[in-house]
Design an enzyme around this catalytic site. Sequence first.
Site, mmCIF file in Angstrom:
data_model
loop_
_atom_site.group_PDB
_atom_site.id
_atom_site.type_symbol
_atom_site.label_atom_id
_atom_site.label_comp_id
_atom_site.label_asym_id
_atom_site.label_seq_id
_atom_site.Cartn_x
_atom_site.Cartn_y
_atom_site.Cartn_z
ATOM 1 N NE ARG A 21 22.097 7.477 -25.173
ATOM 2 C CZ ARG A 21 21.003 8.138 -25.586
ATOM 3 N NH1 ARG A 21 20.139 7.533 -26.387
ATOM 4 N NH2 ARG A 21 20.777 9.390 -25.223
ATOM 5 N N GLY A 85 18.392 16.260 -16.934
ATOM 6 C CA GLY A 85 17.438 16.211 -18.042
ATOM 7 C C GLY A 85 17.400 17.500 -18.851
ATOM 8 N N GLY A 147 11.793 10.924 -29.515
ATOM 9 C CA GLY A 147 10.477 11.087 -28.921
ATOM 10 C C GLY A 147 9.412 11.136 -30.019
HETATM 11 C C1 UD1 Z 1 16.112 14.103 -26.971
HETATM 12 C C2 UD1 Z 1 14.594 14.287 -26.810
HETATM 13 C C3 UD1 Z 1 13.883 13.468 -27.883
HETATM 14 C C4 UD1 Z 1 14.369 13.888 -29.264
HETATM 15 C C5 UD1 Z 1 15.900 13.777 -29.355
HETATM 16 C C6 UD1 Z 1 16.384 14.392 -30.639
HETATM 17 C C7 UD1 Z 1 14.178 14.633 -24.425
HETATM 18 C C8 UD1 Z 1 13.683 14.001 -23.170
HETATM 19 N N1 UD1 Z 1 14.204 13.843 -25.510
HETATM 20 O O1 UD1 Z 1 16.407 12.746 -26.710
HETATM 21 O O2 UD1 Z 1 12.491 13.677 -27.787
HETATM 22 O O3 UD1 Z 1 13.751 13.082 -30.225
HETATM 23 O O4 UD1 Z 1 16.523 14.494 -28.284
HETATM 24 O O5 UD1 Z 1 17.744 14.137 -30.847
HETATM 25 O O6 UD1 Z 1 14.498 15.806 -24.421
HETATM 26 N N2 UD1 Z 1 21.450 17.462 -22.207
HETATM 27 C C9 UD1 Z 1 21.806 18.402 -21.245
HETATM 28 N N3 UD1 Z 1 21.523 18.157 -19.956
HETATM 29 C C10 UD1 Z 1 20.894 17.036 -19.543
HETATM 30 C C11 UD1 Z 1 20.512 16.073 -20.513
HETATM 31 C C12 UD1 Z 1 20.793 16.326 -21.836
HETATM 32 O O7 UD1 Z 1 22.376 19.435 -21.583
HETATM 33 O O8 UD1 Z 1 20.667 16.901 -18.313
HETATM 34 C C13 UD1 Z 1 21.767 17.724 -23.614
HETATM 35 C C14 UD1 Z 1 22.639 16.641 -24.227
HETATM 36 O O9 UD1 Z 1 24.027 16.997 -24.095
HETATM 37 C C15 UD1 Z 1 22.193 16.627 -25.683
HETATM 38 C C16 UD1 Z 1 20.748 17.110 -25.614
HETATM 39 O O10 UD1 Z 1 20.576 17.706 -24.358
HETATM 40 O O11 UD1 Z 1 22.957 17.519 -26.468
HETATM 41 C C17 UD1 Z 1 19.771 15.944 -25.778
HETATM 42 O O12 UD1 Z 1 20.015 14.989 -24.775
HETATM 43 P P1 UD1 Z 1 20.052 13.433 -25.092
HETATM 44 O O13 UD1 Z 1 20.310 12.712 -23.827
HETATM 45 O O14 UD1 Z 1 20.902 13.156 -26.244
HETATM 46 O O15 UD1 Z 1 18.499 13.226 -25.470
HETATM 47 P P2 UD1 Z 1 17.911 12.153 -26.466
HETATM 48 O O16 UD1 Z 1 17.768 10.872 -25.742
HETATM 49 O O17 UD1 Z 1 18.663 12.144 -27.717
HETATM 50 MG MG MG Z 2 20.512 12.837 -28.294
#
Ligand code: UD1
Ligand code: MG
Length: 461
Positions: A21, A85, A147
């Site tokens: 994004r 995830g 979330g």
């Molecule tokens: C996530 C939460 C959401 C919360 C929000 C807060 C989940 C499913 N959702 O959403 O409930 O309100 O954060 O900001 O967890 N990441 C990894 N590996 C992955 C995917 C993500 O390391 O496979 C890391 C990303 O780099 C990031 C963090 O996890 O730093 C959160 O991931 P992101 O995709 O930003 O989740 P949100 O959609 O923001």
């Molecule tokens: Mg996020």
Amino acid sequence: MSTKGDTGLACVILAAGLGTRMKSPLPKVLHRIYDRPMLQYPLETAASLKPEKIIIVVGKNHNVIEDTLKPLNTVVFAVQEKPKGTAHALLTATTKLNGFKGTVLVMNGDTPLVTSVTLKKFLKLHRKHKNSVSFISFIAENPSSYGRVLKDRLGKPLRIIEEQDATEEEKTIKEVNSGIYAIEAHALPLLSNIKLNKRKKEYYLTDIIQIAAQKGIDTGVYCLGNEEEFMGVNTKHDFLKVHEVMRKRIISFWVKKGVNFIDASSVFIAPSVKIGSETLIYPNVYLHGDTKVGKNCTIYPNVRIIDSAIKDNAIIKDSTVIENSIINTRAEVGPFAHIRPGSRIGVSSKIGNFVEVKKSIVGEGTKAMHLSYIGDAKVGRKVNIGAGTITCNYDGVKKHETVIGNGVFVGSDSQLVAPVKLGKGSYIGAGSTITKNVPPGALAISRTLQRNIKHWRKKKR
Ligand code: UD1
Ligand code: MG
């Protein structure tokens, strides 16, 4: 190490997401907020809790992240080859826990404004209530990118629902998940119960809440802090907002320390900058890196200072750039001056309009007030550098030094062809090109004698 009485603490920072994004080839967590990559902020906050270890989950671009972050010896990296995830990311981190038994604090690498005060408060509540799984929630004005938190009548969390999985009614919930969890190591096996989210094809860490609640495991949600603090950066627009919050936080910190601003709305101060009390800062000033500004200094508009020390009572006038240099007490620099790396401007010296100084030492009480270039020079005390003086430091191949003794007077529009030395107290006639050393106390002059041709104008006509 953890404080006595507490169980141990390990921090996991999730930073392996693709950050699509952000619409940028740069990994999201490396986008810079001031001088530091975004990930450095949660990392330093985690480090301030003094955990036994910090595990950063990084993705396929881990090399660039590992190289960019300032090394902290408690940090280990866990590589999540594919971003499957947040639950899968935490599972990847557990491979580096090596039998760790205490509390695992999970944070997001894209949430840079979280403070250690809030995290300490959270850990205290989590431990006091002897929960196995807890998380921080907050109330969001616009909850659409977070979330939603579902609770029972007693306030116990039941489930976290992501926007795309929520019903219209659930979407109206304003209490949202911050992405910060405390999970006891013994509860980590719950991760293996998390199923793939069919819509997003990811394993959601948020599902751990429902799984724990259904198994009757003690869970807790604590609504702490304000929305700003938990702002997650997913888009460039979020990034701008985070920058602005950080900017205001820093300004407010310095106002409390006694720094004065005329209008702080356009002043940018990096987090590692230090400023003494009663210093006055005008609009449109940028202070970067490891800059230290002393007490009672004045920094006029449109000034940019990078990695430099400005000592007490110094005055930096309008539209000046200072890089990696020292400006000593009571010195005045600018307007429109450029002090380039490796320079030291002496006590009470004056570097004025359109003067460029590079890798040079300028002694106490020396003046170069107009249109000059001082490069690779050692300039003594109480020297006067006339308007338009140039140190010719470069012969096309190498740089050479110019040494100017104490009390020297350099007449305007002189060129000092380096390497060259002007002895103590010597005097350079205006318009001279100096190619040879000048003995102390001597006058050096190198211009053709003036001829006056009488009645020339009349004759020409
Ligand atoms: C996530 C939460 C959401 C919360 C929000 C807060 C989940 C499913 N959702 O959403 O409930 O309100 O954060 O900001 O967890 N990441 C990894 N590996 C992955 C995917 C993500 O390391 O496979 C890391 C990303 O780099 C990031 C963090 O996890 O730093 C959160 O991931 P992101 O995709 O930003 O989740 P949100 O959609 O923001
Ligand atoms: Mg996020």
